[in-house]
Motif scaffolding. Structure first.
Motif, short mmCIF file in Angstrom:
data_model
loop_
_atom_site.label_atom_id
_atom_site.label_comp_id
_atom_site.label_asym_id
_atom_site.label_seq_id
_atom_site.Cartn_x
_atom_site.Cartn_y
_atom_site.Cartn_z
N ASN A 196 0.82 -1.21 0.00
CA ASN A 196 0.00 0.00 0.00
C ASN A 196 0.86 1.26 0.00
N GLN B 92 1.04 4.40 -2.62
CA GLN B 92 1.00 5.81 -2.21
C GLN B 92 2.20 6.56 -2.80
N GLY C 137 -2.66 10.73 -0.08
CA GLY C 137 -3.03 10.13 1.19
C GLY C 137 -3.18 8.62 1.04
N THR D 271 -5.50 5.43 2.87
CA THR D 271 -6.42 4.84 3.83
C THR D 271 -6.64 3.39 3.43
N SER D 272 -6.28 2.50 4.31
CA SER D 272 -6.35 1.09 4.00
C SER D 272 -5.55 0.80 2.74
N THR E 204 -6.22 2.09 -0.33
CA THR E 204 -6.50 3.10 -1.37
C THR E 204 -5.67 4.35 -1.12
N THR E 205 -4.94 4.75 -2.14
CA THR E 205 -4.23 6.03 -2.06
C THR E 205 -5.00 7.04 -2.90
N ASP F 265 -10.64 12.07 0.20
CA ASP F 265 -10.49 10.85 1.00
C ASP F 265 -10.53 9.63 0.07
N ALA F 266 -10.44 8.48 0.66
CA ALA F 266 -10.32 7.25 -0.12
C ALA F 266 -11.60 6.89 -0.86
N THR F 267 -12.68 7.52 -0.48
CA THR F 267 -13.97 7.22 -1.12
C THR F 267 -14.29 8.16 -2.27
N ARG G 55 -7.79 8.33 -7.45
CA ARG G 55 -7.66 7.24 -6.47
C ARG G 55 -7.00 6.04 -7.13
#
Lengths: 140, 97
Positions: A9, A13, A68, A70-71, A73-74, A131-133, A138
């Motif tokens: 991950n 990133q 960034g 998160t989990s 996902t960058t 964010d990751a969503t 992404r």
């Protein structure tokens, strides 16, 4: 617990960071009749809008965010809205290209929206939450 | 879809002497000047698809009879809220692949 293969991950990133962190970006608008896409390697004036108070090459993009993670996902998103102030763009446009002026104007991404014209007005492109969503770019 | 109300265009301003909101307009000659909002007919609305939500506001010259002269749009501002991101994935090959 079994081992699981996968690209790291933090490596993902780092890959995204290489093309977005601390780079100088601009945003250019393109006519509905243009043919820019992911295959367009770099900024081009061909098919770009023209009009009152619009400068070829577009406007600077505020880029205070870094890639960034998160989990798995960058993600990355410009840190402010992109604003074209008091312009008249009479011919319909429907796309914006973000490009890196420090990397031979490399095309970072092309984003499309509904066909628009502007008359003595302001075009504001507000970015989604970073964010990751919903981040604008992404990588999973 | 028409909205019930709309924020004034971001490049408009209130004249401190008259208190009137002034709207930048292009009367068709490419020159941008300002007019009193009260002299113009206003339309606004929101369009949305899977890529973006778009808020727009327009001002038109008002004809003498009170009906808007739709042949003369003198202002249009647009606020696009981008929804659709660009996504790409990293793929890993097998060692014996």
């Amino acid at each position: 617990m079994a081992n699981t293969q996968g690209i790291g991950n933090t490596a993902k990133q780092a890959a995204l960071a290489a093309i977005v962190n601390a780079v100088t970006l601009k945003a250019a608008l393109y006519l509905v009749s243009a043919t820019i896409s992911a295959a367009t390697g770099a900024y081009t004036a061909t098919g770009e809008v023209t009009g009152t108070n619009y400068t070829a090459g577009g406007v600077s993009v505020t880029n205070a965010n870094t890639a960034g993670l998160t989990s798995a996902t960058t993600f990355w998103t410009p840190s402010a809205s992109i604003v074209f102030t008091t312009v008249t763009l009479s011919t319909a446009f429907d796309a914006v290209m973000l490009y890196d002026t420090g990397a031979s104007n490399r095309n970072l991404g092309v984003f499309t929206f509904g066909s628009q014209t502007i008359t003595a007005g302001t075009l504001t492109l507000t970015m989604p939450t970073n964010d990751a969503t919903t981040g604008l770019i992404r990588m999973t | 879809m028409l909205k019930l109300d709309a924020a004034p265009p971001p490049n408009s301003f209130v004249d401190p002497e008259t208190g009137k909101r002034m709207i930048p307009v292009d009367l068709g000659d490419g020159q941008i000047v300002v007019m009193d909002e009260a002299q113009l007919y206003k339309r606004w609305g929101v369009d949305e698809d899977d890529r973006a939500q778009t808020h727009w506001i327009e001002y038109w010259l008002e004809a003498p009879c009170g009906e808007p002269d739709y042949s003369k749009r003198v202002h249009r501002s647009v606020h696009v809220f981008v929804k659709k991101a660009l996504e790409f994935s990293a793929e890993q090959g097998a060692l014996n692949g």
